[in-house]
Design a protein around this motif. Structure first.
Motif, mmCIF file in Angstrom:
data_model
loop_
_atom_site.group_PDB
_atom_site.id
_atom_site.type_symbol
_atom_site.label_atom_id
_atom_site.label_comp_id
_atom_site.label_asym_id
_atom_site.label_seq_id
_atom_site.Cartn_x
_atom_site.Cartn_y
_atom_site.Cartn_z
ATOM 1 N N MET A 1 4.437 4.190 -25.237
ATOM 2 C CA MET A 1 3.430 3.121 -25.367
ATOM 3 C C MET A 1 3.253 2.407 -24.010
ATOM 4 S SD MET A 1 2.460 3.007 -28.491
ATOM 5 C CE MET A 1 2.836 2.908 -30.207
ATOM 6 N N ALA A 2 2.027 2.115 -23.692
ATOM 7 C CA ALA A 2 1.763 1.418 -22.422
ATOM 8 C C ALA A 2 0.509 0.574 -22.564
ATOM 9 C CB ALA A 2 1.583 2.431 -21.304
ATOM 10 N N SER A 3 0.621 -0.708 -22.204
ATOM 11 C CA SER A 3 -0.557 -1.576 -22.286
ATOM 12 C C SER A 3 -1.531 -1.220 -21.177
ATOM 13 C CB SER A 3 -0.161 -3.033 -22.085
ATOM 14 O OG SER A 3 0.627 -3.444 -23.158
ATOM 15 N N VAL A 4 -2.804 -1.437 -21.450
ATOM 16 C CA VAL A 4 -3.807 -1.272 -20.396
ATOM 17 C C VAL A 4 -3.517 -2.332 -19.332
ATOM 18 C CG1 VAL A 4 -6.269 -1.574 -19.889
ATOM 19 C CG2 VAL A 4 -5.566 -0.285 -21.906
ATOM 20 N N ARG A 5 -3.454 -1.907 -18.079
ATOM 21 C CA ARG A 5 -3.191 -2.868 -16.997
ATOM 22 C C ARG A 5 -4.539 -3.432 -16.560
ATOM 23 N NH1 ARG A 5 1.551 -3.682 -14.487
ATOM 24 N NH2 ARG A 5 1.281 -2.497 -12.562
ATOM 25 N N VAL A 6 -4.572 -4.719 -16.339
ATOM 26 C CA VAL A 6 -5.861 -5.345 -16.012
ATOM 27 C C VAL A 6 -5.763 -6.130 -14.702
ATOM 28 C CG1 VAL A 6 -7.661 -6.935 -16.794
ATOM 29 C CG2 VAL A 6 -6.496 -5.490 -18.457
ATOM 30 N N ALA A 7 -6.733 -5.871 -13.818
ATOM 31 C CA ALA A 7 -6.818 -6.613 -12.559
ATOM 32 C C ALA A 7 -8.192 -7.267 -12.479
ATOM 33 C CB ALA A 7 -6.654 -5.652 -11.384
ATOM 34 N N VAL A 8 -8.214 -8.455 -11.882
ATOM 35 C CA VAL A 8 -9.498 -9.116 -11.635
ATOM 36 C C VAL A 8 -9.663 -9.240 -10.132
ATOM 37 C CG1 VAL A 8 -10.623 -11.386 -11.710
ATOM 38 C CG2 VAL A 8 -9.778 -10.365 -13.794
ATOM 39 N N ARG A 9 -10.865 -8.961 -9.637
ATOM 40 C CA ARG A 9 -11.096 -9.094 -8.185
ATOM 41 C C ARG A 9 -12.343 -9.929 -7.955
ATOM 42 N NH1 ARG A 9 -11.782 -4.271 -3.642
ATOM 43 N NH2 ARG A 9 -11.041 -5.538 -1.907
ATOM 44 N N VAL A 10 -12.195 -10.953 -7.108
ATOM 45 C CA VAL A 10 -13.355 -11.803 -6.818
ATOM 46 C C VAL A 10 -13.815 -11.549 -5.389
ATOM 47 C CG1 VAL A 10 -11.807 -13.793 -6.451
ATOM 48 C CG2 VAL A 10 -14.231 -14.186 -6.764
ATOM 49 N N ARG A 11 -15.105 -11.275 -5.230
ATOM 50 C CA ARG A 11 -15.668 -10.919 -3.924
ATOM 51 C C ARG A 11 -16.105 -12.165 -3.159
ATOM 52 N NH1 ARG A 11 -20.720 -12.324 -4.527
ATOM 53 N NH2 ARG A 11 -22.066 -11.596 -6.205
ATOM 54 N N PRO A 12 -16.520 -12.016 -1.881
ATOM 55 C CA PRO A 12 -17.041 -13.181 -1.147
ATOM 56 C C PRO A 12 -18.416 -13.598 -1.689
ATOM 57 C CG PRO A 12 -16.526 -11.334 0.356
ATOM 58 C CD PRO A 12 -16.434 -10.802 -1.039
ATOM 59 N N LEU A 13 -18.831 -14.815 -1.392
ATOM 60 C CA LEU A 13 -20.194 -15.255 -1.755
ATOM 61 C C LEU A 13 -21.181 -14.337 -1.054
ATOM 62 C CD1 LEU A 13 -20.084 -19.160 -1.299
ATOM 63 C CD2 LEU A 13 -20.525 -17.960 -3.449
ATOM 64 N N SER A 14 -22.221 -13.929 -1.752
ATOM 65 C CA SER A 14 -23.238 -13.071 -1.124
ATOM 66 C C SER A 14 -24.228 -13.956 -0.350
ATOM 67 C CB SER A 14 -23.990 -12.289 -2.199
ATOM 68 O OG SER A 14 -24.767 -13.190 -2.967
ATOM 69 N N GLN A 15 -25.018 -13.321 0.495
ATOM 70 C CA GLN A 15 -26.012 -14.073 1.268
ATOM 71 C C GLN A 15 -26.967 -14.794 0.318
ATOM 72 O OE1 GLN A 15 -25.642 -14.547 4.549
ATOM 73 N NE2 GLN A 15 -27.210 -16.106 4.121
ATOM 74 N N ARG A 16 -27.351 -14.070 -0.777
ATOM 75 C CA ARG A 16 -28.292 -14.647 -1.737
ATOM 76 C C ARG A 16 -27.696 -15.907 -2.375
ATOM 77 N NH1 ARG A 16 -29.362 -13.152 -7.115
ATOM 78 N NH2 ARG A 16 -31.445 -13.813 -7.741
ATOM 79 N N GLU A 17 -26.392 -15.834 -2.696
ATOM 80 C CA GLU A 17 -25.731 -16.997 -3.295
ATOM 81 C C GLU A 17 -25.643 -18.147 -2.281
ATOM 82 O OE1 GLU A 17 -23.029 -14.343 -6.414
ATOM 83 O OE2 GLU A 17 -22.238 -14.864 -4.440
ATOM 84 N N LYS A 18 -25.346 -17.797 -1.024
ATOM 85 C CA LYS A 18 -25.267 -18.841 0.016
ATOM 86 C C LYS A 18 -26.634 -19.490 0.199
ATOM 87 C CE LYS A 18 -21.620 -16.741 2.752
ATOM 88 N NZ LYS A 18 -21.408 -15.834 3.864
ATOM 89 N N ASP A 19 -27.686 -18.651 0.179
ATOM 90 C CA ASP A 19 -29.048 -19.190 0.341
ATOM 91 C C ASP A 19 -29.394 -20.155 -0.789
ATOM 92 O OD1 ASP A 19 -29.265 -17.630 2.549
ATOM 93 O OD2 ASP A 19 -30.500 -16.063 1.616
ATOM 94 N N ARG A 20 -28.772 -19.936 -1.954
ATOM 95 C CA ARG A 20 -29.036 -20.830 -3.096
ATOM 96 C C ARG A 20 -28.043 -22.002 -3.121
ATOM 97 N NH1 ARG A 20 -29.361 -17.009 -8.290
ATOM 98 N NH2 ARG A 20 -30.006 -18.941 -9.331
#
Ligand SMILES: Nc1ncnc2c1ncn2[C@@H]1O[C@H](COP(=O)(O)OP(=O)(O)OP(=O)(O)O)[C@@H](O)[C@H]1O
Length: 385
Positions: A1-20
């Motif tokens: 038995m093995a649980s699904v391993r879960v990772a979360v990754r957060v990227r940098p702000l995109s140019q579009r997000e910075k523009d907003r």
């Protein structure tokens, strides 16, 4: 038995997000990812108090600031997750990695990367060939590798055909007339694999350029069949592993202001297969968490091709890793929250990975081990008497 391993990754702000003028609303602390509301972020950019929603994962990766020495790089993701997949494949287990998240959140970056900054898929393929080269030099083991690429074209005739196609034909016979792009290749070097990846990516992009789309509007499933033949206990033995590396299409909101016509319909079809994925993840998570609960009578894998392909990876014979990719921006709050909730449920899925080997060889090996133990007991007995 093995649980699904879960990772979360957060990227940098995109140019579009910075523009907003978007604000960063994610904080990572060790294994924990916390999501804040915009109103809880002070002028300094720091969250005030402890008002956020926190989720604990096997890995929480902060890739928000590439100038920060602690920024989680492609190398680090491979060290933590890719090496595990390689180990599983060498030992004869099936393994799966799938990236889930909103459009533009970094799934392709993490799975594929770029030629100057490879993601998991090329690194895992390269790692398998490094292993093959090392072992082949010792001369006792031989290997075979085959790559299968599948791109379920979700826009084709609408998502409802998924199920009926599966009833009519086995998966390996599906082709473009069924809304599928499928290719199968024997490979002998990393260069060949890399070429296939490049071709596959351009096919995937071209399919959607023709339909006026820019982002990946289909799921991409890259499967490595890895066969290892050797002598075990003086018997010829073979293990066969399947490694699925999956870059899912974006789980974006079907927002009428930004999406219309054909694109809206296609988005709805992509979302339908992702909704089925969500239902399956929820059912499997409930099954694992509440052992006393009434079990669902069946898990609806056949409701979409995607979930049918992932049958082994979710609740079956596979060591599975899910990578949830998120944007740090306040403007994506609701999508990010939904991705984090999805990932949080996936943590509870328990798989049953087993080594895929010839059962006769396994039985003979176990019997020989038992004979060895009995002989040892007998000799101890004769010494005592
Ligand atoms: N960890 C990261 N570090 C730096 N840049 C990143 C990272 N993750 C993503 N990006 C950048 O963000 C943009 C969107 O990423 P990507 O294309 O991987 O998103 P996606 O989730 O695959 O989108 P889609 O669902 O539309 O295919 C790209 O320009 C990519 O280079």
């Amino acid at each position: 038995m093995a649980s699904v391993r879960v990772a979360v990754r957060v990227r940098p702000l995109s140019q579009r997000e910075k523009d907003r003028s978007a604000k960063t609303i994610i904080q990572i602390d060790g294994h924990t990812t916390t999501l804040f509301k915009k109103k809880d972020i002070c002028l300094s950019g720091e969250p005030s108090g402890k008002l956020g929603k926190s989720f604990r994962f096997d890995f929480s990766y902060d890739s928000m600031d590439i100038t920060n020495p602690n920024c989680v790089t492609q190398d680090k993701v491979f060290e933590d997750l890719g090496i595990e997949v390689l180990q599983a494949a060498f030992e004869g287990y099936n393994a799966s990695v799938f990236a889930y998240g909103q459009t533009g959140s970094g799934k392709s970056y993490t799975m594929m990367g770029s030629p100057s900054n490879y993601g998991l898929t090329p690194r895992i393929s390269g790692g398998l060939f490094d292993h093959i080269d090392g072992e082949s030099q010792k001369g006792k083991t031989s290997f075979q590798m085959e790559i299968r690429e599948r791109f379920p074209l979700e826009s084709h005739r609408g998502g409802r055909t998924d199920c009926s196609v599966l009833m009519r034909r086995p998966l390996w016979q599906l082709d473009s007339s069924d809304g599928y792009s499928l290719s199968r290749h024997k490979v002998q070097s990393f260069t060949q694999v890399n070429q296939l990846l490049l071709e596959g990516n351009s096919r995937r992009a071209t399919a959607f350029t023709a339909m006026n789309h820019v982002s990946s509007r289909s799921h991409a499933i890259f499967t490595i069949h890895f066969k290892k033949a050797m002598f075990d206990a003086e018997l010829p033995s073979e293990t066969v592993s399947k490694v699925h590396l999956i870059d899912l299409a974006g789980s974006e909101r079907a927002d009428a202001s930004t999406t219309a016509g054909m694109r809206l319909k296609e988005g709805a079809n992509i979302n339908r297969s992702l909704v089925t994925l969500g239902i399956i993840i929820s059912s499997l998570a409930d099954l694992s968490v509440c052992s006393g609960m009434r079990k669902p009578s069946f898990i609806p894998y056949r409701d979409s091709v995607l979930t049918w392909l992932l049958k082994d990876s979710l609740g079956g014979n596979s060591k599975t890793i899910m990578i949830a990719t998120i944007s740090p921006a306040d403007v994506n709050y609701s999508e990010t929250l939904s991705t984090l909730r999805f990932a949080n449920r996936a943590k509870n899925i328990v798989n049953k990975p087993t080594v895929n080997e010839d059962c006769n060889v396994k039985i003979i090996r176990e019997l020989r081990a038992e004979i060895g133990c009995l002989k040892a007991l007998l000799s101890v007995g004769s010494l005592v008497s």
